[in-house]
Design a protein around this motif. Structure first.
Motif, PDB file in Angstrom:
ATOM      1  N   UNK A 282       0.850  -1.195   0.000  1.00 51.96           N
ATOM      2  CA  UNK A 282       0.000   0.000   0.000  1.00 51.96           C
ATOM      3  C   UNK A 282       0.885   1.245   0.000  1.00 51.96           C
ATOM      4  N   UNK A 283       0.359   2.366   0.430  1.00 55.54           N
ATOM      5  CA  UNK A 283       1.115   3.608   0.548  1.00 55.54           C
ATOM      6  C   UNK A 283       0.389   4.514   1.526  1.00 55.54           C
ATOM      7  N   UNK A 284       0.905   5.721   1.724  1.00 56.44           N
ATOM      8  CA  UNK A 284       0.355   6.592   2.773  1.00 56.44           C
ATOM      9  C   UNK A 284      -1.095   6.996   2.528  1.00 56.44           C
ATOM     10  N   UNK A 285      -1.584   6.818   1.291  1.00 55.24           N
ATOM     11  CA  UNK A 285      -2.986   7.109   1.003  1.00 55.24           C
ATOM     12  C   UNK A 285      -3.948   6.242   1.793  1.00 55.24           C
ATOM     13  N   UNK A 286      -3.432   5.178   2.393  1.00 54.78           N
ATOM     14  CA  UNK A 286      -4.272   4.287   3.186  1.00 54.78           C
ATOM     15  C   UNK A 286      -4.919   5.000   4.372  1.00 54.78           C
ATOM     16  N   UNK A 287      -4.310   6.115   4.817  1.00 58.09           N
ATOM     17  CA  UNK A 287      -4.839   6.849   5.973  1.00 58.09           C
ATOM     18  C   UNK A 287      -5.712   8.045   5.577  1.00 58.09           C
TER      19      UNK A 287
ATOM     20  N   UNK B 269      -8.632  -0.196 -12.641  1.00 55.01           N
ATOM     21  CA  UNK B 269      -7.719  -0.353 -11.517  1.00 55.01           C
ATOM     22  C   UNK B 269      -8.472  -0.373 -10.185  1.00 55.01           C
ATOM     23  N   UNK B 270      -9.532   0.419 -10.076  1.00 62.07           N
ATOM     24  CA  UNK B 270     -10.342   0.400  -8.850  1.00 62.07           C
ATOM     25  C   UNK B 270     -10.988  -0.967  -8.662  1.00 62.07           C
ATOM     26  N   UNK B 271     -11.527  -1.512  -9.735  1.00 63.46           N
ATOM     27  CA  UNK B 271     -12.145  -2.834  -9.658  1.00 63.46           C
ATOM     28  C   UNK B 271     -11.099  -3.904  -9.340  1.00 63.46           C
TER      29      UNK B 271
ATOM     30  N   UNK C 174     -15.046   2.271  -4.344  1.00 65.36           N
ATOM     31  CA  UNK C 174     -15.117   3.724  -4.251  1.00 65.36           C
ATOM     32  C   UNK C 174     -14.081   4.313  -3.298  1.00 65.36           C
ATOM     33  N   UNK C 175     -13.255   3.469  -2.652  1.00 62.18           N
ATOM     34  CA  UNK C 175     -12.159   3.957  -1.808  1.00 62.18           C
ATOM     35  C   UNK C 175     -10.793   3.658  -2.438  1.00 62.18           C
ATOM     36  N   UNK C 176     -10.797   2.912  -3.523  1.00 60.72           N
ATOM     37  CA  UNK C 176      -9.536   2.422  -4.093  1.00 60.72           C
ATOM     38  C   UNK C 176      -8.610   3.541  -4.545  1.00 60.72           C
ATOM     39  N   UNK C 177      -9.176   4.658  -5.001  1.00 61.95           N
ATOM     40  CA  UNK C 177      -8.327   5.716  -5.533  1.00 61.95           C
ATOM     41  C   UNK C 177      -7.389   6.290  -4.477  1.00 61.95           C
ATOM     42  N   UNK C 178      -7.741   6.159  -3.203  1.00 66.17           N
ATOM     43  CA  UNK C 178      -6.843   6.633  -2.145  1.00 66.17           C
ATOM     44  C   UNK C 178      -5.500   5.909  -2.212  1.00 66.17           C
ATOM     45  N   UNK C 179      -5.522   4.639  -2.585  1.00 61.13           N
ATOM     46  CA  UNK C 179      -4.291   3.862  -2.694  1.00 61.13           C
ATOM     47  C   UNK C 179      -3.668   3.954  -4.077  1.00 61.13           C
ATOM     48  N   UNK C 180      -4.429   4.404  -5.061  1.00 61.99           N
ATOM     49  CA  UNK C 180      -3.925   4.484  -6.432  1.00 61.99           C
ATOM     50  C   UNK C 180      -3.278   5.821  -6.758  1.00 61.99           C
ATOM     51  N   UNK C 181      -3.666   6.878  -6.049  1.00 64.72           N
ATOM     52  CA  UNK C 181      -3.213   8.228  -6.411  1.00 64.72           C
ATOM     53  C   UNK C 181      -1.698   8.360  -6.498  1.00 64.72           C
ATOM     54  N   UNK C 182      -0.968   7.669  -5.617  1.00 66.21           N
ATOM     55  CA  UNK C 182       0.485   7.865  -5.564  1.00 66.21           C
ATOM     56  C   UNK C 182       1.262   6.919  -6.489  1.00 66.21           C
ATOM     57  N   UNK C 183       0.568   6.006  -7.134  1.00 66.88           N
ATOM     58  CA  UNK C 183       1.265   5.071  -8.033  1.00 66.88           C
ATOM     59  C   UNK C 183       0.679   5.064  -9.443  1.00 66.88           C
ATOM     60  N   UNK C 184      -0.378   5.816  -9.671  1.00 68.29           N
ATOM     61  CA  UNK C 184      -1.063   5.814 -10.963  1.00 68.29           C
ATOM     62  C   UNK C 184      -0.624   7.009 -11.802  1.00 68.29           C
TER      63      UNK C 184
END
Length: 316
Positions: free
Chosen positions: A42-47, A176-178, A191-201
């Protein structure tokens, strides 16, 4: 007093011999913050959903572990290990000249906190872990899994030199969200997946309406640090009279019978120990941040209370 703002932070870059550790420092910059560490891959977007619920008198430093998010990956050919990731806590403490640290971690980040607290309890003033006690990676009994990781690691080193690999795997954001929802066994809601995708997408140059993920895939192939039940109980015995909060998702199986043996020791020798279960799966802090905060906020107010009015006036 209010709560932290997700949009108000300072980007932090922490020097390490192979590059930097990237982070975001939310809230109070005048006092030592809580160090927040994400879970495996994961990454810091998890929080992201938890941060805006926390009291604003505190600071929270969320980091990307090496090879995750926006942090530098290890040099080519070097395999990631659980212990190397755990060294990050000590590196950050040295960088900011902290004699103590307040830890909050999810999954692997929580296990790192448990390990650090066991080895250096005098440096920790409290620890919060979400969905973590012992290292789940170290429970693998099937040797074929170790062999697979070795083979895939070498394969990844050979293929990682070509950036076209990532462009060729471009997809829509919804894809990617799916995928992340399926990959985490629906632990991360779509609908929460983008929090973890923002820093790697990243947006594709070849296909402007699509994106690709740019991350160090070596992080997925780790063989390291077996936490046996015997080792876990011995580690737990070293943690006494330390404010310790564990939150478990009611629909998750990451905390097992071996973990409960450790939890029993922590509870029996520690009057400041808390264990709570809230509805949700492994990423319960993303899917149900509100219920997690119901236990985290009182814990913080007790063990890192807001400054008294006279102290605030003195600082001003």
């Amino acid at each position: 007093m209010g709560t932290l703002s997700l949009s108000e932070y300072e980007d932090v870059s922490i020097w390490v011999p192979w590059g930097h550790i990237s982070g975001r420092w939310y809230g109070n910059r005048k006092e030592r913050p809580i160090l927040a560490i994400h879970g495996y891959t994961d990454n810091l977007g998890t929080f992201d959903r938890l941060i805006p619920l926390l009291p604003d008198y505190l600071g929270v430093l969320c980091i990307d572990l090496p090879g995750h998010g926006c942090s530098s990956g290890l040099p080519p050919g070097i395999q990631y290990t659980f212990v190397e990731w755990s060294y990050v806590i000590n590196r950050i403490m040295r960088q900011f000249k902290w004699s103590k640290v307040s830890l909050m971690g999810h999954s692997m980040g929580g296990v790192m906190g448990f390990l650090h607290t066991c080895l250096a309890p005098h440096t920790v003033d409290f620890i919060i872990t979400i969905e973590a006690v012992l290292n789940p990676v170290g429970r693998v009994k099937d040797l074929s899994a170790y062999a697979f990781n070795i083979d895939k690691f070498v394969e990844e080193v050979e293929r990682s030199s070509s950036s076209t690999i990532y462009e060729a795997n471009s997809h829509t954001l919804q894809h990617f969200c799916d995928f992340l929802n399926v990959y985490t066994f629906e632990s991360v809601p779509t609908d929460r997946a983008q929090h973890l995708l923002n820093r790697v997408m990243h947006r594709s140059q070849l296909y402007p309406d699509k994106f690709y993920l740019l991350r160090d895939n070596r992080t997925k192939f780790v063989n390291d640090f077996v936490m046996t039940p015997e080792l876990g109980t011995e580690m737990a015995r070293r943690i006494r009279n330390k404010p310790y909060l564990i939150i478990k998702g009611s629909d998750s199986h990451y905390i097992t019978d071996n973990d409960y043996q450790v939890i029993t020791i922590l509870r029996d020798q520690n009057p400041q120990f808390e264990f709570h279960e809230v509805p949700g799966k492994h990423h319960v802090h993303l899917s149900n941040a509100e219920d997690c905060a119901k236990y985290i906020i009182p814990f913080l107010r007790q063990h890192r209370p807001p400054p008294k009015k006279e102290e605030t006036k003195h600082r001003l």
